[in-house]
Design an enzyme around this catalytic site. Structure first.
Site, short mmCIF file in Angstrom:
data_model
loop_
_atom_site.label_atom_id
_atom_site.label_comp_id
_atom_site.label_asym_id
_atom_site.label_seq_id
_atom_site.Cartn_x
_atom_site.Cartn_y
_atom_site.Cartn_z
N GLY B 290 0.81 -1.22 0.00
CA GLY B 290 0.00 0.00 0.00
C GLY B 290 0.84 1.26 0.00
N SER B 291 0.32 2.27 0.69
CA SER B 291 0.84 3.63 0.52
C SER B 291 2.27 3.85 1.02
CB SER B 291 -0.08 4.62 1.20
OG SER B 291 -1.32 4.61 0.54
N VAL B 292 2.84 2.91 1.75
CA VAL B 292 4.26 3.10 2.11
C VAL B 292 5.10 3.17 0.82
CG1 VAL B 292 4.27 2.12 4.44
CG2 VAL B 292 4.54 0.62 2.48
N LYS B 294 4.51 4.96 -1.59
CA LYS B 294 4.60 6.35 -2.09
C LYS B 294 5.96 6.96 -1.74
CE LYS B 294 -0.32 7.05 -1.95
NZ LYS B 294 -1.41 7.17 -1.00
#
Lengths: 104, 566
Positions: B290-292, B294
């Site tokens: 997921g967003s890690v 980014k």
């Protein structure tokens, strides 16, 4: 002459055999002692290994942590660190510079 | 009467009433022969005496039955500070020579009285075969029990010493240590690595391979490992998660200070887990994080010179690729700066940066960080990353926020360490000075990029609008990024039923010493989390607890303390 030579040789052979026997006997005795010492060493090494394992087992964190909690201890956190030069000893009525001061 | 004469020689010898005559030449040659033989004998004896005096006797060998199983000795495994994690100890095993047993029933009854766990039928089967010369009665029993049985004096019953691998610290670091089989050969984890890389010794001390003996020092720190495991177990209970993994990695050297996976495994009982048990979520399984992710996307934007922290990104309009429409959870009215894309974790913002870079440059950047290829470690290869075969525009966008690519948390943690340590490539290591080559400092990211990423990570924890506020630990200057990944459900689609949450942190953020990555599998919303199940609600506070507890053990002084000058 020949007889003396033969006799001498026979004596020398017997003496050599005796010396060899004595030497072998001593060697076997030493070998026996060595084997005994090695067995003892192996036993001691086994004991050392077992003791090391027991020591590690007794000091495992899984065991120490609950014991420490029972004593009212808790993991250190960032607020518990102080520089040594800031760590002034507490002054009390009886000892104005605190117990850390060295007196002759 | 036979008489032999040699022409030209009339010398005669009289012997026992019979007369034989020999020539002088023959006589002399026989004397020489006898004397030579005697000298040879004396010489041999003298030679042997001299050899004994000079060399001594060969080392005596104690006659012993050859081992039935080829049990080998293994070096101890110690943690970074020398505390024992695994050790061979010698334990007796009870054996029998059935051909020497006189009274079978008496022997079985007596053995059963001494060995409560033995079964009568099994013992009878083993001992009743009088043609057999060997049978195991009980393997690796206590010394006291073996001697008690031996001293009963039962004919044909004896014991022999065997090597047993023990793990005195218990389950700690079970997945890292691995396991050995009954012959003491490594079958998983670090134990299997030792067999491959260091060579082992057999019972007599003869070496399998040309490697030095002595303990194997791991990078694991026992106290830190225990604290991590305890905190992860707490987090699983608190957030009702199905599992969790945690990693504490040295940001510069790649040394793994602690790594844990819940459910845990016990190295002493490999039969419970080696073939079919819980795998290490940190190394052997792949997850969409997921967003890690980014972190990688925005670092790529910086490194390629596409954006700066204050560059505005059009996050107020969804990304449309074919039929797919990607938008943020909440509608935004205006563009966000890159900094806010990071803090508010905007999928659209990350997607637009990735689109600006393009699929090729995105792949190249991720490959530079070591996120796309296989990674070999001492505990075995990390689970191979799962990336799309057709890496088009849509994949470029989804991968920018951590969907569509799955990899092991340790591989991600190593890439995160690379990003924050000034840009030097980090490879995870589990042992010190063995197996893998020394750290080669290869710069793969610009130092300016690393600095900008660190500032963003710190903002994300310090800024009230950041998603990682719950990860703050006073004194340790933590920076980090949250990630909440939807999980593909039974229908094969992201059905929103479950999520995996992650938090990647670095501390102290100015010059990071350690990277921490915590991942929770399927955490549930609860009153404790204020009804949320996002990474900021569970993985971030769990990371804070882990850092608060382990930083002092790792020797990191809190911010207000400078090293003691005197």
């Amino acid at each position: 002459m020949l007889r003396f030579l033969t006799l001498g040789m026979v004596c020398l052979t017997i003496a050599s055999a005796a010396a060899l026997y004595a030497s072998t006997f001593r060697t076997r005795a030493i070998a026996h002692d060595l084997a005994k010492a090695e067995r003892h060493l192996a036993t001691l090494q086994r004991d050392v290994e077992t003791l090391r394992a027991e020591r590690a087992y007794l000091s495992r964190p899984e065991r120490i942590a609950p014991l420490a909690r029972d004593l009212g201890l808790r993991p250190a956190d960032g607020t518990q660190f102080r520089e040594i030069k800031r760590a002034e000893p507490e002054t009390t009525a009886n000892n104005r510079r605190g117990d850390l001061a060295w007196r002759p | 009467m036979a008489k032999r004469e040699t022409p030209g020689n009339d010398h005669k010898i009289r012997n026992s009433g019979s007369e034989r005559s020999y020539s002088t030449t023959q006589q002399a040659s026989r004397i020489v022969l006898v004397v030579t033989a005697m000298l040879l004998g004396v010489g041999l004896v003298a030679g042997q005496l001299i050899r004994l005096a000079v060399q001594g006797q060969d080392r005596p060998r104690i006659a012993a039955a050859a081992p039935v199983t080829d049990v080998i000795s293994r070096p101890p495994i110690v943690d970074r500070d020398g505390r024992v994690l695994a050790l061979d100890i010698r334990m007796p095993s009870l054996i029998a020579d059935p051909s020497q047993i006189i009274d079978l029933e008496h022997t079985i009854d007596t053995l059963l009285a001494m060995l409560p766990n033995a079964d009568r039928a099994g013992l009878r089967r083993k001992l009743s075969n009088a043609d057999s010369r060997f049978a195991w009665i009980a393997r690796k029993v206590s010394t006291a029990r073996a001697e008690a049985v031996f001293h009963l004096g039962l004919p044909g019953i004896n014991y022999r010493w065997e090597t047993k691998r023990t793990y005195p610290a218990g389950q700690v670091a079970g997945h890292v240590l691995g396991a050995v089989n009954i012959s003491n050969r490594g079958v998983a984890g670090l134990e299997a690595f030792l067999d491959r890389a260091r060579g082992l010794t057999d019972r007599d001390g003869a070496k399998d391979g040309a490697f030095e003996t002595g303990p194997v020092r791991t990078t694991i720190r026992l106290g830190v490992q225990h604290a991590l495991e305890e905190e992860l177990a707490d987090a699983v209970a608190t957030f009702q998660a199905a599992g969790a993994s945690g990693i504490i990695l040295d940001a510069r050297s790649g040394e793994v200070a602690a790594i844990a996976s819940v459910p845990e495994v016990d190295p002493a009982f490999p039969q419970d887990w080696v073939t079919n048990g819980p795998i290490s979520l940190a190394t052997a399984g792949t997850l969409e994080l997921g967003s890690v992710f980014k972190l990688m996307t925005i670092a790529m934007g910086f490194d390629l010179g596409l954006v700066e922290p204050e560059t505005l990104i059009a996050t107020h309009k969804p990304i449309e690729i074919g039929k797919a429409r990607i938008s943020d959870g909440r509608a935004r009215r205006k563009p966000l700066s890159v900094r806010d894309v990071f803090l508010k974790s905007s999928n659209v913002g990350a997607g637009r940066i990735a689109l600006a870079a393009g699929a090729e440059r995105q792949q190249a950047f991720l490959a530079r960080l070591g996120l796309l290829g296989p990674i070999e470690t001492e505990v075995g290869p990390l689970a191979r990353p799962v990336a799309p075969k057709n890496w088009g525009e849509l994949e470029t966008v989804t991968i920018s926020y951590g969907h569509g690519i799955a990899l092991s948390p340790l591989q991600f943690a190593a890439a995160a360490a690379t990003l924050v340590n000034g840009g030097y490539r980090v490879r995870p290591r589990f042992t010190i000075a063995h197996g893998l080559p020394d750290v080669v400092r290869t710069r793969v990211v610009r130092p300016e990029t690393s600095a900008m990423v660190r500032r963003m990570m710190r903002s994300n924890v310090m800024d009230p609008s950041g998603s990682g506020a719950a990860a703050d630990v006073p004194g340790y200057r933590v920076g980090g990024k949250t990630g909440t990944a939807d999980v593909v459900g039974e229908t094969g689609r992201y059905d929103g039923r479950d999520v995996n949450t992650s938090f990647v942190a670095a501390f102290p953020i100015d010059q990071p010493r350690y990277v921490v990555l915590v991942t929770l599998i399927h955490p549930k919303a609860s009153k404790k989390t204020g009804g949320g199940r996002l990474a900021g609600d569970n993985a971030a506070p769990a990371t804070a607890r882990i850092i608060g507890r382990t930083a002092p053990l790792l020797g990191i002084l809190p911010e207000q303390i400078s090293p003691v000058a005197e």
